[in-house]
Design a protein around this motif. Structure first.
Motif: not given
Ligand code: PMP
Length: 350
Positions: A207, A84, A82, A180-181
């Motif tokens: 996403k 994160d 992820g 991320a978006y």
């Molecule tokens: N960056 C942003 C701005 C997010 O909103 C999120 C989702 N919670 C993440 C990173 C992390 O997402 P993921 O670990 O699922 O890739």
């Protein structure tokens, strides 16, 4: 003195609720659509006997596939569990200085948690009255910069020139752009990695690739930065992505057609939902993401609406936090889910 004095104590990040019962789930910005059929196929074809073995610690098949897709070198790609995990590794690797790391006061609420857990000095910079990032706030001496673009939970995206301006003022620290978006609207900073050797661009498959459950994130940057990241990764946990994740990630990246189709559908639903929210008296910022950050009409409290929606089985996100407690962050679901949301809001607002 007790053993507790030697324990690292932290206030953790609070993830959105994952309800056990069937609800309309618009609270954690997941995709309402399934992953690409090619991902399912890749899982079906997997040689499960291979699970005896450790996965490739370099995840070469996946990083090569990502590199080809985005037109960069495999040595400019790093992947993790992820985004994160990728962001956490970036904090640990790039923010080892004494000057404060800078990020907005309203942004992804994990940034200050990583800064705290790794004991990184940081300072937040206030978004302006329209919840926009003020670039000149980031001209000050710093130990690093983190910008989510589009920002969360506001949904507001900035263009590449805006990001480049921040980079031009910051050649002495690593600048992380969390995208991320980005697939839902904003302009990516990715082309700038060739020009700015201190830039890291972070992406996720949670996403727009509809695979939050698979936990795959990645980032791009100059070879030297990626090498530093790998050195830290191999000092913490060599085997991050498992064998099924590597195969699934590769299949998801390869299916551009499906990716475009579901992103297009989500954007269309977002625009329709925004119109409906406006009719109900909500105000919101134009969203470049798969969610809308909306303020209920005068006389209604966001928290009350959040609770009433929850009672009706519709989960959205409310942040009990200064400056944003008047807003609801609503993930874009399917058309049917959004009709249910609007219908329920109408009843609540009566
Ligand atoms: N960056 C942003 C701005 C997010 O909103 C999120 C989702 N919670 C993440 C990173 C992390 O997402 P993921 O670990 O699922 O890739």
């Amino acid at each position: 003195m007790t053993y507790e004095d030697n324990i690292r104590k932290v206030t953790p990040y609070t993830p959105g609720e994952q309800p056990k019962t069937k609800v309309i789930k618009l609270n954690t910005n997941e995709s309402p659509y399934p992953p690409s059929p090619r991902v399912v196929e890749a899982m079906e074809k997997l040689d499960w006997n291979k699970l005896r073995l450790y996965p490739d610690p370099a995840m070469s098949e996946l990083t090569r596939c990502i590199a080809d897709h985005y037109g960069v070198k495999p040595s400019e790609v790093f992947a993790g569990v992820g985004s994160d995990d990728v962001l956490s590794m970036c904090f640990l690797t790039f923010f080892a200085g004494e000057k404060p790391v800078l990020f907005p006061d309203i942004t992804y609420s994990f940034y200050d948690v990583w800064a705290e857990v790794y004991r990184i000095p940081y300072e937040t910079k206030k978004l302006d009255g329209d919840f926009r990032i003020v670039p000149s706030d980031y001209y000050a001496p710093n130990g690093g910069i983190v910008i989510a673009n589009p920002n969360a939970p506001t949904g507001i995206g900035e263009n590449r020139a805006f990001i480049e301006d921040i980079l031009e003022h910051n050649s002495e620290s690593v600048v992380i752009i969390d995208e991320a978006y980005v697939d839902f609207g904003a302009e990516s900073a990715l082309p700038l990695i060739e020009k700015y050797e201190n830039l890291i661009v972070v992406r996720t498959m949670s996403k727009s690739r509809a695979m939050a459950g698979m936990r795959i994130g990645y980032c791009f940057g100059n070879e030297k930065l990626i090498k530093y990241l790998n050195d830290v990764k191999y000092s913490v946990n060599s085997y991050t992505l498992n064998i099924p994740s590597i195969a699934a990630g590769k299949a998801a990246i390869e299916d551009t057609e499906y990716f475009r189709e579901i992103v297009g559908r989500i954007k269309k639903t977002r625009e329709n939902t925004a119109e409906e929210l406006k009719k109900l008296g909500f105000s919101y910022f134009p969203s470049d993401t798969n969610f809308i950050f909306a303020k209920p009409p005068a006389g209604y409290k966001a928290k009350d609406i959040f609770l009433k929606l929850k009672e009706s089985g519709i989960y959205v996100r409310h942040f009990d936090k200064e400056r944003i407690s008047d807003y609801l962050r609503i993930t874009i679901g399917t058309d049917d889910e959004m009709h249910m949301l609007i219908h329920t809001l109408k009843e609540i607002l009566q």
